[in-house]
Design a protein around this motif. Structure first.
Motif, mmCIF file in Angstrom:
data_model
loop_
_atom_site.group_PDB
_atom_site.id
_atom_site.type_symbol
_atom_site.label_atom_id
_atom_site.label_comp_id
_atom_site.label_asym_id
_atom_site.label_seq_id
_atom_site.Cartn_x
_atom_site.Cartn_y
_atom_site.Cartn_z
ATOM 1 N N VAL A 35 66.106 -16.957 -24.816
ATOM 2 C CA VAL A 35 64.707 -16.583 -25.066
ATOM 3 C C VAL A 35 64.686 -15.201 -25.712
ATOM 4 O O VAL A 35 64.957 -14.189 -25.073
ATOM 5 C CB VAL A 35 63.886 -16.612 -23.770
ATOM 6 N N LYS A 37 62.123 -13.683 -27.450
ATOM 7 C CA LYS A 37 60.838 -12.983 -27.687
ATOM 8 C C LYS A 37 61.034 -11.483 -27.484
ATOM 9 O O LYS A 37 61.783 -11.083 -26.578
ATOM 10 C CB LYS A 37 59.762 -13.514 -26.739
ATOM 11 N N ASN A 58 57.938 -17.110 -28.150
ATOM 12 C CA ASN A 58 56.566 -17.299 -27.660
ATOM 13 C C ASN A 58 55.481 -16.859 -28.636
ATOM 14 O O ASN A 58 54.350 -17.294 -28.491
ATOM 15 C CB ASN A 58 56.320 -16.473 -26.401
ATOM 16 N N ILE A 81 58.012 -21.909 -27.055
ATOM 17 C CA ILE A 81 57.843 -22.050 -25.602
ATOM 18 C C ILE A 81 56.594 -21.352 -25.076
ATOM 19 O O ILE A 81 56.400 -21.273 -23.870
ATOM 20 C CB ILE A 81 59.094 -21.529 -24.842
ATOM 21 N N MET A 163 58.441 -29.632 -19.060
ATOM 22 C CA MET A 163 58.753 -28.216 -18.897
ATOM 23 C C MET A 163 57.821 -27.630 -17.845
ATOM 24 O O MET A 163 56.672 -28.075 -17.705
ATOM 25 C CB MET A 163 58.554 -27.512 -20.243
ATOM 26 N N ILE A 165 56.958 -23.637 -15.700
ATOM 27 C CA ILE A 165 57.232 -22.217 -15.409
ATOM 28 C C ILE A 165 56.637 -21.926 -14.035
ATOM 29 O O ILE A 165 55.525 -21.413 -13.930
ATOM 30 C CB ILE A 165 56.554 -21.277 -16.427
ATOM 31 N N MET A 206 64.867 -19.982 -15.263
ATOM 32 C CA MET A 206 64.914 -18.764 -16.069
ATOM 33 C C MET A 206 65.979 -17.839 -15.455
ATOM 34 O O MET A 206 66.770 -18.275 -14.626
ATOM 35 C CB MET A 206 63.537 -18.108 -16.118
ATOM 36 N N SER A 207 66.000 -16.573 -15.873
ATOM 37 C CA SER A 207 67.078 -15.677 -15.432
ATOM 38 C C SER A 207 67.212 -15.630 -13.917
ATOM 39 O O SER A 207 68.312 -15.602 -13.377
ATOM 40 C CB SER A 207 66.824 -14.263 -15.955
ATOM 41 N N ARG A 222 66.007 -21.618 -19.735
ATOM 42 C CA ARG A 222 65.445 -20.682 -20.718
ATOM 43 C C ARG A 222 65.704 -19.257 -20.232
ATOM 44 O O ARG A 222 65.056 -18.795 -19.292
ATOM 45 C CB ARG A 222 63.943 -20.929 -20.876
ATOM 46 N N ILE A 223 66.663 -18.574 -20.891
ATOM 47 C CA ILE A 223 67.160 -17.314 -20.356
ATOM 48 C C ILE A 223 66.892 -16.153 -21.312
ATOM 49 O O ILE A 223 67.383 -16.136 -22.442
ATOM 50 C CB ILE A 223 68.690 -17.406 -20.097
ATOM 51 N N GLY A 224 66.096 -15.198 -20.867
ATOM 52 C CA GLY A 224 65.827 -14.001 -21.660
ATOM 53 C C GLY A 224 66.542 -12.791 -21.082
ATOM 54 O O GLY A 224 67.575 -12.338 -21.591
ATOM 55 N N ARG A 231 63.031 -6.743 -20.871
ATOM 56 C CA ARG A 231 62.152 -6.664 -22.044
ATOM 57 C C ARG A 231 61.283 -5.419 -21.966
ATOM 58 O O ARG A 231 60.844 -5.052 -20.884
ATOM 59 C CB ARG A 231 61.206 -7.871 -22.095
HETATM 60 C C1 PLP Z 1 59.969 -15.149 -21.274
HETATM 61 C C2 PLP Z 1 60.186 -16.560 -20.907
HETATM 62 C C3 PLP Z 1 61.407 -16.991 -20.364
HETATM 63 C C4 PLP Z 1 62.571 -16.079 -20.059
HETATM 64 O O1 PLP Z 1 62.392 -15.420 -18.862
HETATM 65 P P1 PLP Z 1 63.529 -14.463 -18.249
HETATM 66 O O2 PLP Z 1 63.099 -14.280 -16.838
HETATM 67 O O3 PLP Z 1 63.521 -13.202 -19.046
HETATM 68 O O4 PLP Z 1 64.828 -15.193 -18.355
HETATM 69 C C5 PLP Z 1 61.539 -18.351 -20.095
HETATM 70 N N1 PLP Z 1 60.542 -19.222 -20.338
HETATM 71 C C6 PLP Z 1 59.366 -18.846 -20.856
HETATM 72 C C7 PLP Z 1 58.313 -19.862 -21.116
HETATM 73 C C8 PLP Z 1 59.152 -17.501 -21.150
HETATM 74 O O5 PLP Z 1 57.952 -17.127 -21.658
#
Ligand code: PLP
Length: 235
Positions: A35, A37, A58, A81, A163, A165, A206-207, A222-224, A231
């Motif tokens: 991810v 963004k 995003n 996403i 999907m 969140i 996610m992370s 989905r890993i940011g 961020r």
């Molecule tokens: C930002 C985001 C992520 C990543 O989240 P992290 O906690 O940084 O890994 C994953 N999915 C979506 C939809 C996001 O907006």
């Protein structure tokens, strides 16, 4: 301290492998969506040079700028996403390989109508609001079966799965329950729709919670943050 994308990728990859094995799933069953963004195109290049090729974004204008800067990089796969407004569907249909965040028919119809004939069908996941009050995005679980049936008929979309969140501030037990709810919804969809074979995708984790998501059947995590570092706050 400088962030090393190579080091971070190593530890994320090990976390994914370990969780995949612990769940008794096939090696390679879980794919990494980076991810990116708020990250620069140089950050994306650094990840590409370490072998990452799928990126999740995003914010449309931000990603269009980065795509222009990355035209020389072959084989990038782009996943949208974020929340989708009607006036953004054309650019999304023209520039992305996947959209994970479709939660209503109107948006799905526009994406199908606007998908260029020169490209393969757009891969779609329906975003489901698995924990009710906590977020506004995502279709309600009881509206999912009907939405999935309608979406499955749109000619230029390829419905791949679901999907979610979940609210990250929940307990591990609540998070795991949310992931399990999504996995069960996909199972019900496979029983309900003719294209069960194509319904192979659970985009969840996610992370902070990828292990729980993989345990419940995630196929894309989905890993940011764990890859690129914290961020900057969005102004
Ligand atoms: C930002 C985001 C992520 C990543 O989240 P992290 O906690 O940084 O890994 C994953 N999915 C979506 C939809 C996001 O907006």
């Amino acid at each position: 301290m400088a962030i090393s994308i190579a080091d971070n990728l190593g530890s994320v990859t090990r976390r994914i492998q370990k969780a995949t094995m612990a769940a008794g799933r096939e090696p390679g069953a879980v794919r990494l969506l980076a991810v990116s963004k708020t990250r620069s195109s140089d950050d994306i290049r650094a990840a590409v040079s370490e072998g990452v090729h799928a990126f999740g974004e995003n914010y449309l204008q931000e990603v269009l700028d980065k795509m222009a800067e990355l035209q020389d990089v072959p084989e990038l796969e782009w996943h949208f996403i974020g929340p989708i407004q009607s006036n953004k569907t054309r650019a999304i249909a023209e520039h992305f390989d996947w959209v994970h965040s479709v939660d209503r028919l109107k948006i799905a119809k526009r994406l199908s109508d606007q998908r260029p004939d020169t490209l393969p069908a757009l891969n779609i996941c329906i975003q489901v609001n698995v924990d009710g009050e906590a977020s506004k995005a995502g279709c309600a679980p009881d509206e999912l079966p009907e939405l999935a049936r309608q979406l499955a008929t749109l000619p230029r979309l390829c419905l791949r799965g679901l999907m979610a969140i979940p609210d990250p501030d929940q307990s591990d037990a609540q998070l795991q329950h949310s992931f399990k709810t999504l996995a069960e919804a996909l199972k019900a969809m496979r029983a309900d729709l003719p294209q069960a074979e194509a319904l192979d995708t659970l985009s969840m984790g996610m992370s902070g919670d990828l292990e729980l998501a993989i345990k419940e059947g995630a196929t894309w995590v989905r890993i940011g943050t764990a890859l690129f570092g914290e961020r900057p706050a969005k102004s």
